[in-house]
Design a protein around this motif. Structure first.
Motif, PDB file in Angstrom:
ATOM      1  N   GLN A 187      11.771   8.406  -6.566  1.00 52.30           N
ATOM      2  CA  GLN A 187      10.071   7.296  -6.294  1.00 52.30           C
ATOM      3  C   GLN A 187      10.684   6.157  -5.593  1.00 52.30           C
ATOM      4  O   GLN A 187       9.869   5.072  -5.746  1.00 52.30           O
ATOM      5  N   GLU A 224       2.291  -4.246   0.127  1.00 51.29           N
ATOM      6  CA  GLU A 224       1.656  -3.302   0.105  1.00 51.29           C
ATOM      7  C   GLU A 224       1.637  -2.676  -0.755  1.00 51.29           C
ATOM      8  O   GLU A 224       0.731  -1.643  -1.220  1.00 51.29           O
ATOM      9  N   LEU A 225       2.857  -2.308  -1.023  1.00 51.06           N
ATOM     10  CA  LEU A 225       3.614  -1.448  -2.591  1.00 51.06           C
ATOM     11  C   LEU A 225       2.893  -2.012  -4.108  1.00 51.06           C
ATOM     12  O   LEU A 225       2.284  -0.757  -4.475  1.00 51.06           O
ATOM     13  N   LEU A 226       2.491  -3.101  -4.260  1.00 48.72           N
ATOM     14  CA  LEU A 226       2.333  -3.346  -5.313  1.00 48.72           C
ATOM     15  C   LEU A 226       0.752  -3.429  -5.422  1.00 48.72           C
ATOM     16  O   LEU A 226       0.101  -3.530  -6.275  1.00 48.72           O
ATOM     17  N   ARG A 227      -0.002  -3.802  -3.975  1.00 52.79           N
ATOM     18  CA  ARG A 227      -1.532  -3.380  -4.042  1.00 52.79           C
ATOM     19  C   ARG A 227      -1.603  -2.066  -3.759  1.00 52.79           C
ATOM     20  O   ARG A 227      -3.380  -1.702  -5.143  1.00 52.79           O
ATOM     21  N   ALA A 228      -1.229  -1.119  -3.851  1.00 55.62           N
ATOM     22  CA  ALA A 228      -1.346   0.416  -3.580  1.00 55.62           C
ATOM     23  C   ALA A 228      -1.409   0.281  -5.203  1.00 55.62           C
ATOM     24  O   ALA A 228      -2.217   1.701  -5.640  1.00 55.62           O
ATOM     25  N   ARG A 229      -0.430  -0.044  -5.877  1.00 57.18           N
ATOM     26  CA  ARG A 229      -0.596   0.102  -7.394  1.00 57.18           C
ATOM     27  C   ARG A 229      -1.261  -0.515  -8.426  1.00 57.18           C
ATOM     28  O   ARG A 229      -1.155  -0.523  -9.917  1.00 57.18           O
ATOM     29  N   GLY A 230      -2.155  -1.584  -7.644  1.00 54.92           N
ATOM     30  CA  GLY A 230      -2.784  -1.768  -8.258  1.00 54.92           C
ATOM     31  C   GLY A 230      -2.644  -3.410  -8.641  1.00 54.92           C
ATOM     32  O   GLY A 230      -3.152  -3.696  -9.785  1.00 54.92           O
ATOM     33  N   LEU A 231      -1.472  -3.810  -8.621  1.00 50.59           N
ATOM     34  CA  LEU A 231      -0.814  -4.659  -9.316  1.00 50.59           C
ATOM     35  C   LEU A 231      -0.937  -6.358  -9.004  1.00 50.59           C
ATOM     36  O   LEU A 231      -0.513  -6.786  -9.636  1.00 50.59           O
ATOM     37  N   GLU A 258      12.372   3.939  -3.041  1.00 52.50           N
ATOM     38  CA  GLU A 258      12.221   3.533  -1.312  1.00 52.50           C
ATOM     39  C   GLU A 258      12.769   2.664  -1.334  1.00 52.50           C
ATOM     40  O   GLU A 258      12.822   1.157  -1.174  1.00 52.50           O
TER      41      GLU A 258
END
Length: 255
Positions: free
Chosen positions: A230, A247-254, A232
Motif C-alpha cells: 500500500q 488527493e489521497l487524503l480526500r480519497a480516504r475521507g480524511l 506509494e
C-alpha cells in the motif's frame, strides 16, 4: 563482594520465525537463540563496575530453551567468575516476568550480591518489569532504564534515561537491582577460540528449581504480519507532491 547479572536466551528476531502447527508458539526446531540484547549490555555494565571495584561477576540464567550454556560460557570468557544455570521441567513453558522473578528471588537472596543487573526488557516478555518485580520480592531498591553506573563511598549511583534527552542521577543503597537500557560502552567482543577454551576449562554450576506457582499468560494464537503493498512513492515538485497528498487524503475521507 559480588555483582549478579541475569542472562536470557531469546529467539533471534533477525532470522525468519516460523509458527508451530499448534498456532500458539514458535516452531522451536527452527528457532535460533541468541543472548537478549539488553542482557548483553547488563553484563557489560557489570564487568565495567567489577573492574573498577574489584567485585566478582556471577552470571545467572534460567535454562528454558536448552541453549543457555553458550551465553554462560561467553560471560565467563568475557570476565565473569561464576556461571549458574537454573534447571527444571521448563519444556514448552513460557515464563512470565512474575514467574521468572519467583524463581530468581530465592537464588539471589542466597547469593547475597550487592548489586543485581538485568536487561531492561526482552523480546519475549510482555511488560519489561523483571527488575522492579525482583526488587519488590527482595525488598531492595531499584532503578530501570539505566544507562550508566558507578560506586561512590559504598553507595551506587545510577543514571536513568528519561525523555527528550534528559537523564536522572539516582543514589541507591546496596543491595539494589538495576534494569539496564545500555552499558557505558558497547558490549565487548570475545573470540570464539576464547569461548571454546573456557568451555574446556570452566564449569557451569547447576541448581534444580521448581516450576513457579505464579500463573503465566496463555498464548491463544500467533500470526505473522499480513503482507500488503500500500506504499506509494511520491515524486515531482513540492507542489505536485502536496497536491497528490491532498488527493489521497480526500480519497480516504480524511479531508
Amino acid at each position: 563482594m559480588t555483582i549478579a547479572v541475569i542472562l536470557e536466551q531469546v529467539p533471534d528476531v533477525v532470522e525468519e520465525l516460523a509458527i508451530a502447527p499448534s498456532g500458539n508458539e514458535l516452531d522451536r526446531d527452527t528457532v535460533t537463540y541468541v543472548l537478549n540484547e539488553y542482557d548483553d549490555h547488563a553484563l557489560e555494565e557489570a564487568l565495567l563496575l567489577a573492574e573498577a571495584s574489584g567485585d566478582e561477576v556471577i552470571a545467572v540464567g534460567i535454562d528454558t530453551t536448552g541453549e543457555l550454556d553458550q551465553a554462560l560460557y561467553t560471560a565467563l570468557a568475557k570476565g565473569a567468575k561464576r556461571a549458574i544455570k537454573l534447571v527444571g521441567d521448563f519444556e514448552e513453558t513460557w515464563l512470565s516476568t512474575r514467574a521468572t522473578a519467583e524463581i530468581l528471588a530465592p537464588i539471589l537472596r542466597d547469593l547475597a550480591p550487592r548489586l543485581v543487573l538485568t536487561g531492561v526488557q526482552a523480546p519475549d516478555d510482555l511488560d519489561g518489569q523483571l527488575a522492579p518485580t525482583l526488587a519488590a520480592r527482595l525488598g531492595w531498591p531499584h532503578a530501570s532504564v539505566v544507562i550508566g553506573t558507578e560506586f561512590s563511598d559504598g553507595r551506587l549511583r545510577a543514571r536513568k534515561e528519561l525523555w527528550g534527552g534528559m537523564t536522572l542521577l539516582l543514589e541507591l543503597e546496596p543491595p539494589a537491582i538495576l534494569g539496564i537500557q545500555a552499558a557505558r560502552q558497547a558490549p565487548r567482543y570475545v573470540p570464539v577460540s576464547r569461548v571454546r577454551q573456557v568451555m574446556r576449562e570452566a564449569t557451569i554450576e547447576e541448581i534444580e528449581v521448581e516450576l513457579p506457582t505464579q500463573p503465566s499468560v496463555a498464548v491463544e494464537r500467533l500470526r505473522l504480519p499480513e503482507e500488503a503493498s500500500q506504499a506509494e512513492l511520491l515524486t515531482g515538485s513540492a507542489a505536485e507532491i502536496a497536491e497528490r497528498m491532498i488527493e489521497l487524503l480526500r480519497a480516504r475521507g480524511l479531508l
